[in-house]
Design a protein around this motif. Structure first.
Motif, PDB file in Angstrom:
ATOM      1  N   ALA A 115     105.387  82.402  -6.777  1.00 53.95           N
ATOM      2  CA  ALA A 115     104.544  81.240  -7.055  1.00 53.95           C
ATOM      3  C   ALA A 115     103.989  81.208  -8.478  1.00 53.95           C
ATOM      4  O   ALA A 115     103.650  80.130  -8.974  1.00 53.95           O
ATOM      5  CB  ALA A 115     103.379  81.199  -6.068  1.00 53.95           C
ATOM      6  N   GLU A 116     103.906  82.337  -9.135  1.00 55.16           N
ATOM      7  CA  GLU A 116     103.214  82.390 -10.429  1.00 55.16           C
ATOM      8  C   GLU A 116     103.709  81.348 -11.441  1.00 55.16           C
ATOM      9  O   GLU A 116     102.896  80.705 -12.111  1.00 55.16           O
ATOM     10  CB  GLU A 116     103.268  83.798 -11.018  1.00 55.16           C
ATOM     11  N   PRO A 117     105.022  81.116 -11.574  1.00 62.07           N
ATOM     12  CA  PRO A 117     105.451  80.095 -12.543  1.00 62.07           C
ATOM     13  C   PRO A 117     104.995  78.674 -12.180  1.00 62.07           C
ATOM     14  O   PRO A 117     104.932  77.801 -13.048  1.00 62.07           O
ATOM     15  CB  PRO A 117     106.982  80.165 -12.509  1.00 62.07           C
ATOM     16  N   TYR A 118     104.685  78.456 -10.914  1.00 69.45           N
ATOM     17  CA  TYR A 118     104.265  77.128 -10.463  1.00 69.45           C
ATOM     18  C   TYR A 118     102.752  76.924 -10.585  1.00 69.45           C
ATOM     19  O   TYR A 118     102.281  75.787 -10.557  1.00 69.45           O
ATOM     20  CB  TYR A 118     104.698  76.897  -9.015  1.00 69.45           C
ATOM     21  N   LEU A 119     101.988  78.016 -10.694  1.00 70.44           N
ATOM     22  CA  LEU A 119     100.531  77.908 -10.744  1.00 70.44           C
ATOM     23  C   LEU A 119     100.095  77.089 -11.959  1.00 70.44           C
ATOM     24  O   LEU A 119     100.643  77.242 -13.055  1.00 70.44           O
ATOM     25  CB  LEU A 119      99.877  79.289 -10.792  1.00 70.44           C
ATOM     26  N   SER A 120      99.091  76.244 -11.735  1.00 68.64           N
ATOM     27  CA  SER A 120      98.544  75.481 -12.855  1.00 68.64           C
ATOM     28  C   SER A 120      97.807  76.442 -13.790  1.00 68.64           C
ATOM     29  O   SER A 120      97.597  77.611 -13.447  1.00 68.64           O
ATOM     30  CB  SER A 120      97.608  74.384 -12.343  1.00 68.64           C
ATOM     31  N   ASP A 121      97.418  75.958 -14.940  1.00 70.60           N
ATOM     32  CA  ASP A 121      96.751  76.824 -15.912  1.00 70.60           C
ATOM     33  C   ASP A 121      95.461  77.413 -15.362  1.00 70.60           C
ATOM     34  O   ASP A 121      95.054  78.505 -15.751  1.00 70.60           O
ATOM     35  CB  ASP A 121      96.479  76.070 -17.211  1.00 70.60           C
ATOM     36  N   ARG A 122      94.832  76.704 -14.441  1.00 74.03           N
ATOM     37  CA  ARG A 122      93.647  77.213 -13.721  1.00 74.03           C
ATOM     38  C   ARG A 122      93.866  76.895 -12.254  1.00 74.03           C
ATOM     39  O   ARG A 122      93.954  75.729 -11.887  1.00 74.03           O
ATOM     40  CB  ARG A 122      92.384  76.559 -14.248  1.00 74.03           C
ATOM     41  N   ALA A 123      93.964  77.932 -11.431  1.00 69.07           N
ATOM     42  CA  ALA A 123      94.287  77.730 -10.013  1.00 69.07           C
ATOM     43  C   ALA A 123      93.470  78.683  -9.147  1.00 69.07           C
ATOM     44  O   ALA A 123      92.877  79.647  -9.639  1.00 69.07           O
ATOM     45  CB  ALA A 123      95.782  77.976  -9.781  1.00 69.07           C
ATOM     46  N   LEU A 124      93.478  78.410  -7.865  1.00 70.31           N
ATOM     47  CA  LEU A 124      92.905  79.312  -6.865  1.00 70.31           C
ATOM     48  C   LEU A 124      94.049  79.896  -6.044  1.00 70.31           C
ATOM     49  O   LEU A 124      94.975  79.175  -5.669  1.00 70.31           O
ATOM     50  CB  LEU A 124      91.943  78.571  -5.932  1.00 70.31           C
ATOM     51  N   VAL A 125      93.959  81.198  -5.765  1.00 68.80           N
ATOM     52  CA  VAL A 125      94.958  81.873  -4.944  1.00 68.80           C
ATOM     53  C   VAL A 125      94.224  82.549  -3.794  1.00 68.80           C
ATOM     54  O   VAL A 125      93.322  83.364  -4.012  1.00 68.80           O
ATOM     55  CB  VAL A 125      95.761  82.912  -5.766  1.00 68.80           C
ATOM     56  N   PHE A 126      94.613  82.178  -2.564  1.00 72.48           N
ATOM     57  CA  PHE A 126      94.004  82.726  -1.353  1.00 72.48           C
ATOM     58  C   PHE A 126      94.938  83.765  -0.751  1.00 72.48           C
ATOM     59  O   PHE A 126      96.133  83.504  -0.597  1.00 72.48           O
ATOM     60  CB  PHE A 126      93.786  81.621  -0.313  1.00 72.48           C
ATOM     61  N   PHE A 127      94.380  84.914  -0.385  1.00 69.57           N
ATOM     62  CA  PHE A 127      95.120  85.955   0.325  1.00 69.57           C
ATOM     63  C   PHE A 127      94.485  86.058   1.712  1.00 69.57           C
ATOM     64  O   PHE A 127      93.396  86.622   1.871  1.00 69.57           O
ATOM     65  CB  PHE A 127      95.018  87.296  -0.406  1.00 69.57           C
ATOM     66  N   ASP A 128      95.162  85.478   2.698  1.00 67.40           N
ATOM     67  CA  ASP A 128      94.625  85.495   4.060  1.00 67.40           C
ATOM     68  C   ASP A 128      94.841  86.871   4.684  1.00 67.40           C
ATOM     69  O   ASP A 128      95.747  87.613   4.302  1.00 67.40           O
ATOM     70  CB  ASP A 128      95.300  84.415   4.906  1.00 67.40           C
ATOM     71  N   ASP A 129      94.002  87.199   5.641  1.00 66.36           N
ATOM     72  CA  ASP A 129      94.080  88.470   6.377  1.00 66.36           C
ATOM     73  C   ASP A 129      93.961  89.667   5.446  1.00 66.36           C
ATOM     74  O   ASP A 129      94.664  90.671   5.560  1.00 66.36           O
ATOM     75  CB  ASP A 129      95.368  88.526   7.215  1.00 66.36           C
TER      76      ASP A 129
END
Length: 186
Positions: A115-129
């Motif tokens: 996903a990293e290449p798709y992330l916007s310049d400022r993004a939120l990343v959730f790690f569930d569990d």
């Protein structure tokens, strides 16, 4: 132009929540393959007789949930994320990324790297569990790799009895939310 994407959609509850009253695109990716729950130990509310039903109908359940909330602009991709290449126009526009696929260290790390290449310049990343040891280890490895992730919120569990169980039906397995800010050199 930003959008929401999750890996590990299952029945689509998180996906439909992300898209509810949100005019932006929400994308769910899950690999609905026969026998994918072979190591899943169902809790009392999911009886074993339902497992085969869920195995067959999960992708249809997700679509039904999304169609019920017909105002949602969604896309459901029935595939392993590693086999997906999103359109070039989606690069650097992924504003919220939710990881809830296989809970192995390897898969969590690969999901983030994908996903990293798709992330916007400022993004939120959730790690569930996050309470599941391998998810926590994966996040620590990702952050140690010198990328642009920073902890914003981290809760290991709201249920002291849980201790990393994956059959809990609420946020009892923890959640880590990280901010991503792209270095302009990347």
């Amino acid at each position: 132009d930003e959008y929401y994407l999750e890996i590990g959609t299952f029945a689509g509850f998180t996906l439909s929540s992300a898209g509810y009253q949100n005019r932006r695109l929400v994308i769910g990716i899950d690999y609905y393959r026969p026998g994918w729950k072979r190591n899943f130990n169902p809790s009392a509310h999911i009886v074993r007789s339902n497992m085969e039903y869920i195995d067959y109908y999960t992708a249809h359940i997700v679509r039904s949930n999304m169609e019920y909330l017909d105002s949602i602009n969604y896309e459901l991709i029935d595939s392993d994320f590693r086999n997906i290449i999103l359109d070039e126009t989606r690069k650097r526009k992924l504003g919220v990324f939710f990881i809830d696929g296989d809970h192995t260290k390897h898969d969590v790390i690969e999901a983030y790297a994908w996903a990293e290449p798709y992330l916007s310049d400022r993004a939120l990343v959730f790690f569930d569990d996050y309470k599941v040891d391998e998810v926590k280890e994966a996040l620590e490895c990702i952050k140690a790799g010198g990328n642009q992730l920073r902890n914003f919120f981290c809760s290991e569990t709201f249920d002291s009895e849980c201790n990393g169980c994956v059959t809990n039906t609420y946020i009892g397995n923890g959640l880590a939310v990280c901010t991503f800010e792209r270095n302009h050199g990347n």
